[in-house]
Design a protein around this motif. Structure first.
Motif, PDB file in Angstrom:
ATOM      1  N   ASN A 219       0.733  -1.248  -0.144  1.00  0.00           N
ATOM      2  CA  ASN A 219       0.425  -0.044   0.452  1.00  0.00           C
ATOM      3  C   ASN A 219       0.870   1.472  -0.152  1.00  0.00           C
ATOM      4  N   ASP A 220       0.431   2.322  -0.501  1.00  0.00           N
ATOM      5  CA  ASP A 220       1.541   3.677  -0.780  1.00  0.00           C
ATOM      6  C   ASP A 220       1.571   4.450   0.571  1.00  0.00           C
ATOM      7  N   TYR A 221       0.390   3.993   1.386  1.00  0.00           N
ATOM      8  CA  TYR A 221       0.453   4.428   2.798  1.00  0.00           C
ATOM      9  C   TYR A 221       1.474   3.252   4.008  1.00  0.00           C
ATOM     10  N   TYR A 222       1.987   4.016   4.626  1.00  0.00           N
ATOM     11  CA  TYR A 222       3.246   3.550   5.945  1.00  0.00           C
ATOM     12  C   TYR A 222       2.058   2.750   6.914  1.00  0.00           C
ATOM     13  N   ASP A 223       0.989   3.374   7.064  1.00  0.00           N
ATOM     14  CA  ASP A 223       0.277   2.583   8.329  1.00  0.00           C
ATOM     15  C   ASP A 223      -0.426   1.332   7.615  1.00  0.00           C
ATOM     16  N   PHE A 224      -0.730   1.328   6.749  1.00  0.00           N
ATOM     17  CA  PHE A 224      -1.727  -0.173   5.728  1.00  0.00           C
ATOM     18  C   PHE A 224      -0.981  -1.216   5.241  1.00  0.00           C
ATOM     19  N   ASN A 225       0.881  -1.030   5.368  1.00  0.00           N
ATOM     20  CA  ASN A 225       1.324  -1.740   4.764  1.00  0.00           C
ATOM     21  C   ASN A 225       1.397  -3.353   6.380  1.00  0.00           C
ATOM     22  N   VAL A 226       2.120  -4.557   5.277  1.00  0.00           N
ATOM     23  CA  VAL A 226       1.871  -5.286   6.622  1.00  0.00           C
ATOM     24  C   VAL A 226       2.216  -5.098   7.529  1.00  0.00           C
ATOM     25  N   GLU A 227       3.440  -4.129   8.188  1.00  0.00           N
ATOM     26  CA  GLU A 227       4.336  -4.392   8.577  1.00  0.00           C
ATOM     27  C   GLU A 227       4.154  -3.646  10.063  1.00  0.00           C
ATOM     28  N   ASN A 228       3.166  -3.037   9.376  1.00  0.00           N
ATOM     29  CA  ASN A 228       2.332  -1.777  10.683  1.00  0.00           C
ATOM     30  C   ASN A 228       1.139  -2.276  11.158  1.00  0.00           C
ATOM     31  N   ARG A 229       0.751  -2.926  10.617  1.00  0.00           N
ATOM     32  CA  ARG A 229      -1.077  -3.428  10.712  1.00  0.00           C
ATOM     33  C   ARG A 229      -1.390  -3.842  11.867  1.00  0.00           C
ATOM     34  N   LYS A 230      -0.476  -4.242  13.050  1.00  0.00           N
ATOM     35  CA  LYS A 230      -0.739  -4.842  14.426  1.00  0.00           C
ATOM     36  C   LYS A 230      -0.497  -3.545  14.722  1.00  0.00           C
ATOM     37  N   PHE A 231      -0.189  -2.489  14.282  1.00  0.00           N
ATOM     38  CA  PHE A 231      -0.404  -1.032  15.198  1.00  0.00           C
ATOM     39  C   PHE A 231      -2.013  -0.744  14.688  1.00  0.00           C
ATOM     40  N   ARG A 232      -3.216  -1.200  14.401  1.00  0.00           N
ATOM     41  CA  ARG A 232      -4.011  -0.796  13.346  1.00  0.00           C
ATOM     42  C   ARG A 232      -4.953  -1.984  14.366  1.00  0.00           C
ATOM     43  N   MET A 233      -6.664  -1.091  14.093  1.00  0.00           N
ATOM     44  CA  MET A 233      -7.812  -2.409  13.708  1.00  0.00           C
ATOM     45  C   MET A 233      -7.760  -2.884  12.727  1.00  0.00           C
ATOM     46  N   ASN A 234      -6.703  -3.957  12.940  1.00  0.00           N
ATOM     47  CA  ASN A 234      -6.569  -5.260  10.998  1.00  0.00           C
ATOM     48  C   ASN A 234      -8.379  -6.044  11.305  1.00  0.00           C
ATOM     49  N   TYR A 235      -7.807  -6.916  10.537  1.00  0.00           N
ATOM     50  CA  TYR A 235      -8.752  -7.845  10.280  1.00  0.00           C
ATOM     51  C   TYR A 235      -8.742  -9.222  11.120  1.00  0.00           C
ATOM     52  N   LEU A 236      -7.119  -9.378  11.623  1.00  0.00           N
ATOM     53  CA  LEU A 236      -7.102 -10.014  13.410  1.00  0.00           C
ATOM     54  C   LEU A 236      -7.847  -9.350  14.192  1.00  0.00           C
ATOM     55  N   ALA A 237      -7.583  -8.534  14.718  1.00  0.00           N
ATOM     56  CA  ALA A 237      -7.606  -7.679  15.599  1.00  0.00           C
ATOM     57  C   ALA A 237      -9.473  -7.643  16.075  1.00  0.00           C
ATOM     58  N   VAL A 238      -9.770  -7.235  14.938  1.00  0.00           N
ATOM     59  CA  VAL A 238     -11.697  -7.332  14.481  1.00  0.00           C
ATOM     60  C   VAL A 238     -12.086  -8.320  15.279  1.00  0.00           C
ATOM     61  N   GLN A 239     -11.693  -9.458  14.300  1.00  0.00           N
ATOM     62  CA  GLN A 239     -11.915 -11.465  14.709  1.00  0.00           C
ATOM     63  C   GLN A 239     -11.783 -11.172  16.303  1.00  0.00           C
ATOM     64  N   ALA A 240     -10.673 -10.744  16.669  1.00  0.00           N
ATOM     65  CA  ALA A 240     -10.555 -11.393  18.144  1.00  0.00           C
ATOM     66  C   ALA A 240     -11.227 -10.626  18.885  1.00  0.00           C
ATOM     67  N   THR A 241     -11.292  -9.167  18.791  1.00  0.00           N
ATOM     68  CA  THR A 241     -12.039  -8.753  20.000  1.00  0.00           C
ATOM     69  C   THR A 241     -13.945  -9.176  19.300  1.00  0.00           C
ATOM     70  N   LEU A 242     -14.453 -10.324  18.686  1.00  0.00           N
ATOM     71  CA  LEU A 242     -15.511 -10.736  18.451  1.00  0.00           C
ATOM     72  C   LEU A 242     -15.410 -11.887  19.607  1.00  0.00           C
ATOM     73  N   ALA A 243     -13.699 -12.217  19.492  1.00  0.00           N
ATOM     74  CA  ALA A 243     -14.234 -13.680  20.466  1.00  0.00           C
ATOM     75  C   ALA A 243     -14.521 -13.243  22.156  1.00  0.00           C
ATOM     76  N   ARG A 244     -13.723 -11.772  22.415  1.00  0.00           N
ATOM     77  CA  ARG A 244     -14.378 -11.129  23.634  1.00  0.00           C
ATOM     78  C   ARG A 244     -15.223 -11.121  23.932  1.00  0.00           C
ATOM     79  N   VAL A 245     -16.501 -10.211  22.940  1.00  0.00           N
ATOM     80  CA  VAL A 245     -17.411  -9.735  22.758  1.00  0.00           C
ATOM     81  C   VAL A 245     -18.484 -10.956  23.044  1.00  0.00           C
ATOM     82  N   TYR A 246     -17.868 -12.201  22.244  1.00  0.00           N
ATOM     83  CA  TYR A 246     -18.798 -13.260  22.364  1.00  0.00           C
ATOM     84  C   TYR A 246     -18.886 -13.706  23.672  1.00  0.00           C
ATOM     85  N   GLN A 247     -17.504 -13.807  24.385  1.00  0.00           N
ATOM     86  CA  GLN A 247     -17.575 -14.443  25.640  1.00  0.00           C
ATOM     87  C   GLN A 247     -18.119 -14.130  26.461  1.00  0.00           C
ATOM     88  N   TYR A 248     -18.108 -12.342  26.064  1.00  0.00           N
ATOM     89  CA  TYR A 248     -18.887 -11.248  27.496  1.00  0.00           C
ATOM     90  C   TYR A 248     -20.432 -11.167  27.414  1.00  0.00           C
TER      91      TYR A 248
END
Length: 477
Positions: A219-248
């Protein structure tokens, strides 16, 4: 909120909590929305501003990770009434005099989180009208992240200010704000808030299906490149949050399914013995490759040294520590321990142990810069614990926990004969795994612990439900 706080919130949306490039375009007081959002770059910068706000000390840069929430979970010792942490560890939520002004802290957390939500809503309100400015997959990435962040912040507000779900899931909890408005929003029942959180997260998941964290796309934007995605609300972070929410929300089948999705993604690795045992600046204290979502914090060293590295007599220079025997009891140490979380993440001074997870060490230029100024918000180990707790198969549950233990240099579980035994083992793991990450208080609340270990206070709703700020309640009448 009172009208003056609404005005303050709206000013913040256009000024101090947005990213630097946004602020550099015009003087803060003169920026107009149509100017900011006339180009794709403006949306990217505005979204970065939400992360900047979340990384501030009022939220995940301090209060919701290493200090306030972990004080509520009895992670640290307050000592006497002279301690700046006394009111927090004794759940005096009206305390506003000494040290951590608990009442003011709670109000600041509330306002800061809703300011982040307002920023996200401001972005979302502009996106469809300006869709033509987006290139490639960036519309989906930006909208998916903004929805994910809105849900994430609401969920943590619910976990703090909402009722105990096992006791009263329909009690009024918090507003769920989906528009940028000066109008008051009602306190919705907790179960209704959870529905809205899940709705936002499911939409975010669909939008982020081609996230570079899974697709590998550049991606042309620094924050959207693979190496920086863990610092964003990425696809896996959304799925992990869904796991938290469903458990709660007591939906174990859904929580199990989402935790398994994250575990099966293959996009993470556990900390290695070499990375955790090395000395100095390159020690991997926050388990960087296990982070599904983390935040980059500005200049942590000043206050993390005060919290975890020194002794003094003034607030915020009083270390967050506990007695040697208390910490060693948590790690079940008798004569020695192999657990890397004890061996490499603690230091002893004058009979007290301090966690070193966030200590900032000087390093040569370009050497181990990844080790600095990062706070984990969601880690993959939690997905193993959620899968273990929610799996219908006890043997599989044990396997999930043992997988984490094998990477912590701990012997596998024995003597687990039923779900009660498993829950006891998971409690011990939450106590060991999430020091200074703010998750343990939520665990105790979700499981309705009658007392929080380390406290003699009866842990009822007066402990587990933080009071909604008074001005919010008045404005909603």
């Amino acid at each position: 909120m009172t009208k003056k706080y609404i005005i303050l919130l709206l000013l913040i949306v256009g000024s101090c909590y947005s990213c630097k490039k946004y602020l550099d375009v015009k003087p803060k007081s003169q920026i107009k929305e149509e100017f900011l959002f006339e180009k794709e770059r403006g949306f990217v910068d505005a979204l970065s501003g939400v992360y900047t706000l979340m990384a501030r000390r009022d939220l995940y840069g301090d209060k919701l990770t290493m200090s306030f929430l972990d004080l509520l979970a009895q992670r640290y010792k307050a000592g006497t009434k002279a301690s700046p942490y006394w009111d927090a560890v004794n759940y005096n939520y009206e305390g506003d005099v000494l040290g951590i002004k608990v009442k003011s802290t709670i109000r600041t957390i509330w306002l800061s989180a809703y300011t982040g939500i307002a920023n996200a809503n401001n972005i979302l309100s502009q996106m469809d009208e300006k869709r033509s400015v987006f290139t490639g997959n960036n519309y989906n990435l930006i909208k998916g992240e903004a929805l994910g962040l809105r849900a994430f912040l609401h969920f943590d507000l619910l976990r703090m200010f909402g009722p105990m779900m096992a006791n009263n899931p329909t009690a009024p909890a918090i507003p769920y704000r989906t528009i940028l408005s000066k109008d008051a929003q009602p306190l919705l029942p907790a179960n209704e808030v959870l529905k809205l959180i899940i709705k936002d997260l499911l939409e975010a998941e669909a939008l982020l299906a081609k996230d570079p964290i899974v697709s590998g796309a550049s991606n042309d934007y620094y924050d959207f490149n693979v190496e920086n995605r863990k610092f964003r609300m990425n696809y896996l972070a959304v799925q992990a949050t869904l796991a938290r929410v469903y458990q709660y929300n007591n939906q174990p089948a859904e929580a199990y399914a989402y935790a398994k999705k994250v575990i099966g993604s293959g996009k993470f690795s556990f900390v290695t013995d070499a990375d955790i045992s090395t000395t100095g600046a390159c020690r991997d204290r926050t388990f960087r490759n296990e982070q599904l979502f983390a935040l980059q914090i500005n200049n942590m060293k000043g206050y993390t040294d005060d919290y975890f590295n020194t002794f003094s007599n003034t607030y915020e220079q009083t270390p967050l520590n506990n007695e040697d025997n208390v910490i060693k009891a948590v790690f079940e140490e008798s004569t020695s321990s192999t657990d890397i979380r004890l061996l490499y993440l603690w230091q002893s001074t004058a009979g007290k142990l301090m966690n070193t997870k966030y200590l900032q060490f000087e390093s040569s230029p370009g050497n181990c810069t990844w080790a600095k100024n990062v706070v984990p918000v969601v880690k993959v180990s939690e997905m193993y614990y959620i899968a273990a707790e929610c799996s219908p198969d006890l043997n599989e549950s044990i396997d999930f926990v043992n997988e984490v233990l094998s990477h912590r240099a701990v012997d596998p579980l024995t003597g687990i004969n039923n779900k009660a035994d498993l829950q006891n083992a998971l409690t011990k793991e939450y106590q060991k795994e999430f020091f200074s990450e703010g998750q343990l208080f939520y665990y105790y609340k979700r499981n309705s612990f009658s007392t929080i270990p380390g406290s003699a206070v009866v842990a009822n709703s007066k402990v587990y439900v933080l009071p909604v700020p008074e001005d919010e309640l008045i404005f909603n009448k």
